[in-house]
Design a protein around this motif. Structure first.
Motif, short mmCIF file in Angstrom:
data_model
loop_
_atom_site.label_atom_id
_atom_site.label_comp_id
_atom_site.label_asym_id
_atom_site.label_seq_id
_atom_site.Cartn_x
_atom_site.Cartn_y
_atom_site.Cartn_z
N LYS A 491 33.91 -16.02 -11.58
CA LYS A 491 34.40 -16.92 -12.94
C LYS A 491 33.72 -16.82 -13.90
N ASN A 492 32.20 -16.78 -13.51
CA ASN A 492 30.93 -16.15 -14.57
C ASN A 492 30.69 -14.84 -15.27
N GLY A 493 32.28 -13.87 -14.92
CA GLY A 493 31.87 -12.80 -14.61
C GLY A 493 30.67 -11.67 -13.73
N ALA A 494 29.71 -12.52 -13.24
CA ALA A 494 29.39 -11.58 -11.99
C ALA A 494 30.34 -11.11 -10.89
N LYS A 495 29.34 -9.71 -10.25
CA LYS A 495 30.32 -8.64 -9.52
C LYS A 495 30.27 -9.32 -8.92
N LYS A 496 31.13 -9.57 -7.56
CA LYS A 496 31.17 -10.38 -6.62
C LYS A 496 30.37 -9.10 -5.43
N GLU A 497 29.98 -9.28 -4.13
CA GLU A 497 29.11 -9.01 -2.80
C GLU A 497 30.14 -7.00 -2.91
N SER A 498 31.75 -8.08 -2.80
CA SER A 498 32.46 -6.93 -2.31
C SER A 498 33.32 -5.93 -3.25
N PHE A 499 32.27 -6.04 -4.54
CA PHE A 499 33.15 -5.25 -5.98
C PHE A 499 32.36 -3.92 -5.05
N LYS A 500 31.34 -3.81 -3.85
CA LYS A 500 31.31 -2.65 -4.33
C LYS A 500 32.04 -1.39 -3.05
N TYR A 501 32.98 -2.64 -2.76
CA TYR A 501 34.51 -1.53 -1.63
C TYR A 501 35.46 -2.01 -2.63
N ILE A 502 35.82 -1.78 -3.51
CA ILE A 502 36.59 -2.22 -4.77
C ILE A 502 38.02 -0.53 -4.61
N SER A 503 37.17 0.16 -3.97
CA SER A 503 37.60 1.63 -4.72
C SER A 503 37.19 2.40 -2.85
N ASN A 504 36.47 2.24 -2.32
CA ASN A 504 36.76 3.10 -0.81
C ASN A 504 35.59 2.45 0.23
#
Length: 504
Positions: A491-504
């Motif tokens: 909610k603060n605009g920071a990428k969570k750890e899961s963002f590393k796996y958003i596409s692969n």
């Protein structure tokens, strides 16, 4: 003094006499005016259809080359409106086995046949749910005095469900031709004579749509500040452009967005909503993102009498954007199988079947899909859709087996895992929930399964949200709070750890 009293009395009598005469003249005048004007149908109708669009099948007149007097547009529009209202009133009567409204649209001779038919159905406990979807009328004759018209309506597409003791005994779609004679009575057109000249089963032959070049790697999208109200007052092209760039830079190639049926104006789609949707598609095209456009979001009626309104809604949106470069596929409905229990599976599937035909009749180039909520429902209408889409929020240990089962049942269609994700919420309302690390591990593992099974995918969703409408998951706080934390960005605009796996 006596003389004065007599004068006062005489004055009062004269004024009273004048008032009585004025009142009588006013009443006679009003009656004369009423008898010399057409009846006000809004006060006559018992079905309350006036001033509200309830029946909007597609209607295309043949060029006017009729015998007799030429018909102007005003008369043609009046004839058309009364004709469609006559159909609507008849369908309501056949469903309810009540005759209210019939006399307003049919003359004495025509309504007798309808009354007899309704009476017979009522005695046998039979009811009919029906609608017409397409009309192609030709004006054959218009009398010199403007009181009579002859119309032939060809290729009328009729859908019917016949029930006996509330049990479905027949479902059919037909193409028919009708010959009708109309009389102008009391200022509006009534059907005097109606004959069904021919009828045959309806069949729509959809063009095969190639899907070999489609490889969806995407995400479901709502702006963080206004989820489930993307096209409302807080619509912001600046926000959407920023988000689309984030999505593209993350290695994804597509987004799934939602058109809410009521928000967009139902049958009368709002131009301002279309403009906002166009701007969104333009922004997607600018960064080379493709869009899966989901129709009929938050719609849940499916009743046959609603079909023409739904058809109008789909026609406007699909015809407006079918040539837009950003469109990659049409999604007829989000998770319609969740309505099976409340609305009836047969009703929902029949509605979906019809809407697929509508969309394909307008756009023969883009594939069509349905966003089923689970793998069990995904094979429904598999021969009608071009892409089979399903959602998965269950145990990942069972996903591989579910995918293999689907591939066995549907060997020749692309499969899209259209929604998946896990909440990172663990708090007062769900103390044993998942952490952001758990969420990251989930996405790492599911991406491995996606790759191993050669699936296309669209995850849920880009952002954590601070607000969830009650219409989405209800009012229960443990459900609402969990739903707020499915995002790859907090909610603060920071990428969570899961963002590393958003596409692969």
């Amino acid at each position: 003094m006596v003389g004065l009293n007599k004068n006062i009395l005489r004055t009062i009598l004269i004024i009273s006499y004048i008032m009585v005469i004025a009142f009588i003249i006013s009443g006679v005048s009003a009656l004369f005016s009423y008898l010399n004007t057409g009846a006000d149908r809004s006060s006559m109708l018992h079905t309350e259809i006036q001033k509200v669009e309830q029946y909007t099948p597609k209607l295309t007149w043949e060029p006017l080359q009729n015998e007799g007097r030429p018909m102007d547009n005003e008369n043609l529009n009046a004839l058309q409106n009364d004709y469609l209202d006559a159909w609507y009133v008849k369908q309501i009567a056949y469903k309810s086995n009540k005759t209210a409204g019939i006399k307003d649209y049919y003359t004495d001779s025509a309504r007798k046949n309808l009354y007899d038919f309704i009476s017979l159905n009522k005695s046998k406990n039979i009811s009919i749910e029906a609608t017409t979807l397409n009309h192609n009328p030709t004006l054959e004759f218009f009398s010199e005095d403007g009181q009579l018209a002859v119309v032939t309506d060809r290729n009328v597409v009729e859908y019917k469900r016949i029930f006996k003791a509330e049990k479905l005994i027949l479902e059919t779609t037909e193409t028919s031709t009708y010959k009708m004679v109309f009389l102008l009575e009391d200022g509006f057109w009534r059907i005097r004579h109606l004959v069904k000249e021919e009828s045959k089963p309806y069949h729509f032959e959809a063009k095969t749509i190639a899907t070999d070049n489609i490889n969806i790697k995407g995400i479901n999208y709502y702006p963080q500040a206004n989820p489930w109200d993307m096209f409302g007052d807080d619509f912001s092209t600046k926000t959407i452009a920023k988000d689309f760039k984030i999505i593209k830079d993350a290695g994804l190639n597509s987004v799934r967005i939602f058109v809410q049926y009521e928000d967009f104006g139902k049958a009368n789609v709002k131009p301002e909503k279309l403009e906002k949707l166009k701007q969104t598609l333009d922004l997607a095209e600018a960064v080379h993102l493709k869009v899966v456009l989901t129709l009929f979001d938050f719609y849940g009626d499916y009743s046959v009498m609603d079909w023409t309104l739904n058809q109008r809604h789909a026609e406007i949106i699909v015809s407006t954007f079918k040539d837009h470069n950003a469109i990659i596929a049409w999604d007829i409905k989000n998770e319609p199988n969740l309505d099976f229990e409340s609305r009836g599976k047969a009703n929902v599937v029949a509605w979906l079947d019809h809407m697929i035909d509508i969309v394909k009749s307008i756009d023969s180039h883009h594939p069509v899909t349905i966003g089923w909520s689970n793998t069990q429902s995904a094979p429904i209408l598999k021969d009608k859709v071009d892409i089979v889409s399903f959602h998965y929020y269950e145990d990942l240990e069972q996903l591989d087996t579910a995918i293999k089962t689907l591939k066995t049942e549907i060997p020749n269609k692309p499969l899209v895992l259209q929604e998946f994700g896990i909440s990172s919420y663990s708090g007062f309302w769900k103390p044993h929930g998942s952490s952001e690390e758990d969420q990251a591990n989930y996405h790492k593992k599911i991406q491995e399964l996606i790759a191993a099974n050669n699936l296309q995918f669209m995850s849920w969703t880009l952002y954590d949200f601070t607000y969830i409408p009650k219409e989405v998951v209800g009012r229960l706080p443990w459900r609402k709070n969990a739903q707020k934390h499915f995002g790859f960005i907090d909610k603060n605009g920071a990428k969570k750890e899961s963002f590393k796996y958003i596409s692969n």
